[in-house]
Motif scaffolding. Structure first.
Motif, PDB file in Angstrom:
ATOM      1  N   CYS A 186      31.756 -55.985  15.994  1.00 56.76           N
ATOM      2  CA  CYS A 186      31.645 -55.525  17.383  1.00 56.76           C
ATOM      3  C   CYS A 186      31.747 -56.666  18.384  1.00 56.76           C
ATOM      4  N   ASN A 187      31.758 -57.908  17.905  1.00 56.03           N
ATOM      5  CA  ASN A 187      31.935 -59.049  18.803  1.00 56.03           C
ATOM      6  C   ASN A 187      33.352 -59.611  18.722  1.00 56.03           C
ATOM      7  N   ARG A 188      34.286 -58.734  18.457  1.00 53.08           N
ATOM      8  CA  ARG A 188      35.700 -59.109  18.445  1.00 53.08           C
ATOM      9  C   ARG A 188      36.490 -58.105  19.275  1.00 53.08           C
ATOM     10  N   ASP A 189      37.568 -58.568  19.875  1.00 54.49           N
ATOM     11  CA  ASP A 189      38.487 -57.678  20.580  1.00 54.49           C
ATOM     12  C   ASP A 189      39.124 -56.725  19.573  1.00 54.49           C
ATOM     13  N   LYS A 190      39.485 -55.554  20.037  1.00 57.24           N
ATOM     14  CA  LYS A 190      40.071 -54.538  19.143  1.00 57.24           C
ATOM     15  C   LYS A 190      41.362 -55.020  18.489  1.00 57.24           C
ATOM     16  N   ASP A 191      42.046 -55.996  19.083  1.00 59.28           N
ATOM     17  CA  ASP A 191      43.298 -56.501  18.523  1.00 59.28           C
ATOM     18  C   ASP A 191      43.111 -57.746  17.658  1.00 59.28           C
ATOM     19  N   ALA A 192      41.871 -58.207  17.490  1.00 63.29           N
ATOM     20  CA  ALA A 192      41.629 -59.449  16.753  1.00 63.29           C
ATOM     21  C   ALA A 192      41.974 -59.294  15.273  1.00 63.29           C
ATOM     22  N   ASP A 193      42.522 -60.343  14.686  1.00 63.38           N
ATOM     23  CA  ASP A 193      42.875 -60.310  13.267  1.00 63.38           C
ATOM     24  C   ASP A 193      41.650 -60.108  12.384  1.00 63.38           C
ATOM     25  N   ASP A 194      40.498 -60.642  12.811  1.00 63.27           N
ATOM     26  CA  ASP A 194      39.286 -60.543  11.998  1.00 63.27           C
ATOM     27  C   ASP A 194      38.340 -59.445  12.477  1.00 63.27           C
ATOM     28  N   LEU A 195      38.881 -58.478  13.199  1.00 67.22           N
ATOM     29  CA  LEU A 195      38.062 -57.324  13.604  1.00 67.22           C
ATOM     30  C   LEU A 195      37.475 -56.642  12.366  1.00 67.22           C
ATOM     31  N   ILE A 196      38.293 -56.472  11.336  1.00 65.34           N
ATOM     32  CA  ILE A 196      37.859 -55.948  10.044  1.00 65.34           C
ATOM     33  C   ILE A 196      38.205 -57.034   9.028  1.00 65.34           C
ATOM     34  N   PRO A 197      37.263 -57.900   8.701  1.00 69.13           N
ATOM     35  CA  PRO A 197      37.599 -59.101   7.933  1.00 69.13           C
ATOM     36  C   PRO A 197      37.966 -58.804   6.486  1.00 69.13           C
ATOM     37  N   VAL A 198      38.976 -59.510   6.011  1.00 72.37           N
ATOM     38  CA  VAL A 198      39.352 -59.435   4.597  1.00 72.37           C
ATOM     39  C   VAL A 198      38.804 -60.639   3.839  1.00 72.37           C
ATOM     40  N   LEU A 199      38.432 -61.672   4.585  1.00 63.65           N
ATOM     41  CA  LEU A 199      37.812 -62.867   4.011  1.00 63.65           C
ATOM     42  C   LEU A 199      36.760 -63.350   4.992  1.00 63.65           C
ATOM     43  N   SER A 200      35.538 -63.563   4.525  1.00 65.44           N
ATOM     44  CA  SER A 200      34.481 -64.089   5.377  1.00 65.44           C
ATOM     45  C   SER A 200      33.944 -65.356   4.740  1.00 65.44           C
ATOM     46  N   GLU A 201      34.101 -66.464   5.432  1.00 66.19           N
ATOM     47  CA  GLU A 201      33.851 -67.787   4.886  1.00 66.19           C
ATOM     48  C   GLU A 201      34.653 -67.923   3.603  1.00 66.19           C
ATOM     49  N   ARG A 202      34.017 -67.867   2.413  1.00 68.61           N
ATOM     50  CA  ARG A 202      34.776 -67.996   1.166  1.00 68.61           C
ATOM     51  C   ARG A 202      34.703 -66.732   0.318  1.00 68.61           C
ATOM     52  N   THR A 203      34.233 -65.646   0.907  1.00 68.08           N
ATOM     53  CA  THR A 203      34.041 -64.406   0.169  1.00 68.08           C
ATOM     54  C   THR A 203      35.124 -63.404   0.530  1.00 68.08           C
ATOM     55  N   GLU A 204      35.857 -62.947  -0.474  1.00 68.05           N
ATOM     56  CA  GLU A 204      36.866 -61.921  -0.253  1.00 68.05           C
ATOM     57  C   GLU A 204      36.187 -60.562  -0.122  1.00 68.05           C
ATOM     58  N   ILE A 205      36.578 -59.796   0.899  1.00 70.38           N
ATOM     59  CA  ILE A 205      36.013 -58.469   1.125  1.00 70.38           C
ATOM     60  C   ILE A 205      37.002 -57.462   0.542  1.00 70.38           C
ATOM     61  N   ALA A 206      36.795 -57.132  -0.728  1.00 70.53           N
ATOM     62  CA  ALA A 206      37.775 -56.318  -1.452  1.00 70.53           C
ATOM     63  C   ALA A 206      38.018 -54.974  -0.788  1.00 70.53           C
ATOM     64  N   GLY A 207      36.973 -54.355  -0.288  1.00 64.54           N
ATOM     65  CA  GLY A 207      37.107 -53.029   0.301  1.00 64.54           C
ATOM     66  C   GLY A 207      37.857 -52.992   1.613  1.00 64.54           C
ATOM     67  N   ASN A 208      38.170 -54.172   2.169  1.00 69.48           N
ATOM     68  CA  ASN A 208      38.920 -54.225   3.428  1.00 69.48           C
ATOM     69  C   ASN A 208      40.370 -54.643   3.234  1.00 69.48           C
ATOM     70  N   GLN A 209      40.776 -54.890   1.998  1.00 73.79           N
ATOM     71  CA  GLN A 209      42.109 -55.442   1.757  1.00 73.79           C
ATOM     72  C   GLN A 209      43.229 -54.463   2.109  1.00 73.79           C
ATOM     73  N   ALA A 210      42.962 -53.168   1.986  1.00 79.11           N
ATOM     74  CA  ALA A 210      44.032 -52.184   2.185  1.00 79.11           C
ATOM     75  C   ALA A 210      43.772 -51.278   3.386  1.00 79.11           C
ATOM     76  N   VAL A 211      43.032 -51.770   4.375  1.00 76.10           N
ATOM     77  CA  VAL A 211      42.759 -50.966   5.573  1.00 76.10           C
ATOM     78  C   VAL A 211      44.058 -50.771   6.355  1.00 76.10           C
TER      79      VAL A 211
END
Length: 260
Positions: free
Chosen positions: A82-107
């Motif tokens: 919620c602290n990102r613009d709607k167009d931001a690449d990391d609005l729905i992160p696929v990688l956070s620091e060094r952790t891959e967010i598997a459930g966001n890979q195919a959004v």
């Protein structure tokens, strides 16, 4: 209300008399049931990648100390930040620091739009509604967003127990820095640390603060300082005093603003 039955945004003490309006973007590590675990372990869902540990506790105590309204999200920033613009690449992160967010890979675009509509839009609409009601009532408003940060990021230590970030207008943030250093001259206050507007992490501050021409600041507390009740009390009490002092203080010159 979202399909999970839990409101995506919570407003507390909307009629508070304080000039301060508090916002906590990353208050929760809750995943609505439809998203499962996003492929993360229980430990990972407790890590900073999922929320800002301690930030809501500080914001809640500040609400009580200052009689200030508070708006906070009730979902993890890994669902949508919620602290990102709607167009931001990391609005729905696929990688956070060094952790891959598997459930966001195919959004896909449809799911992105769904998360914006269910979680991001209501959060910012609630802030807008509160600020607009105060404007119409002729009430002074100083926007304060409350966050926490990790002691170490990608092997780099972060020495500041607290950091202050400003938007287009740095006046109030300078006064808050001055108040913190007046209370403790040895306090290492990070100026635009560990982030700044250049990092794209100040959407709420800029959209609602700069966008409305309000005095505003973003507070970042190192989370090892506020994981226990004693730390929450210490920093909330200190910030309450310094926020009030900053609101009453004249605008300092940059040279007299305290140590960065």
């Amino acid at each position: 209300m979202s399909g999970s039955g839990v409101d995506p945004v919570i407003t507390i003490n909307a009629s508070g008399t304080s000039p301060f309006v508090l916002v906590c973007d990353h208050a929760s590590n809750r995943f609505p049931a439809r998203y499962g675990t996003l492929g993360l372990t229980p430990h990972e869902r407790l890590m900073h990648i999922a929320w800002d540990p301690g930030a809501l506790a500080v914001a809640m105590r500040l609400t009580e100390l200052l009689d200030a309204p508070l708006v906070h999200s009730s979902i993890s920033r890994l669902i949508i930040d919620c602290n990102r613009d709607k167009d931001a690449d990391d609005l729905i992160p696929v990688l956070s620091e060094r952790t891959e967010i598997a459930g966001n890979q195919a959004v896909d675009a449809a799911e992105r739009a769904r998360r914006i509509a269910e979680f991001h839009a209501p959060f910012h609409a609630a802030i807008d509604a509160l600020l607009e009601a105060r404007r119409q009532a002729g009430r002074e408003t100083i926007l304060v967003t409350v966050h926490s940060f990790t002691p170490i990021y990608k092997d780099l230590p972060r020495p500041w127990p607290i950091g202050l970030i400003h938007g287009a207008n740095e006046d109030f943030t300078r006064r808050l820095q001055q108040a913190l250093n007046a209370e403790d001259p040895d306090l290492k206050v990070g100026w635009n640390e560990p982030y700044s507007a250049r990092n794209g992490v100040t959407y709420t501050l800029e959209h609602h603060g700069d966008g409305r021409g309000l005095q505003a600041t973003m507070i970042e507390i190192r989370h090892d300082e506020i994981l226990q009740p004693a730390g929450v009390t210490f920093w909330s009490d200190r910030l309450a005093r310094c926020l009030v002092e900053a609101a009453a203080s004249p605008v300092p010159t940059i040279e007299g603003a305290g140590r960065a």
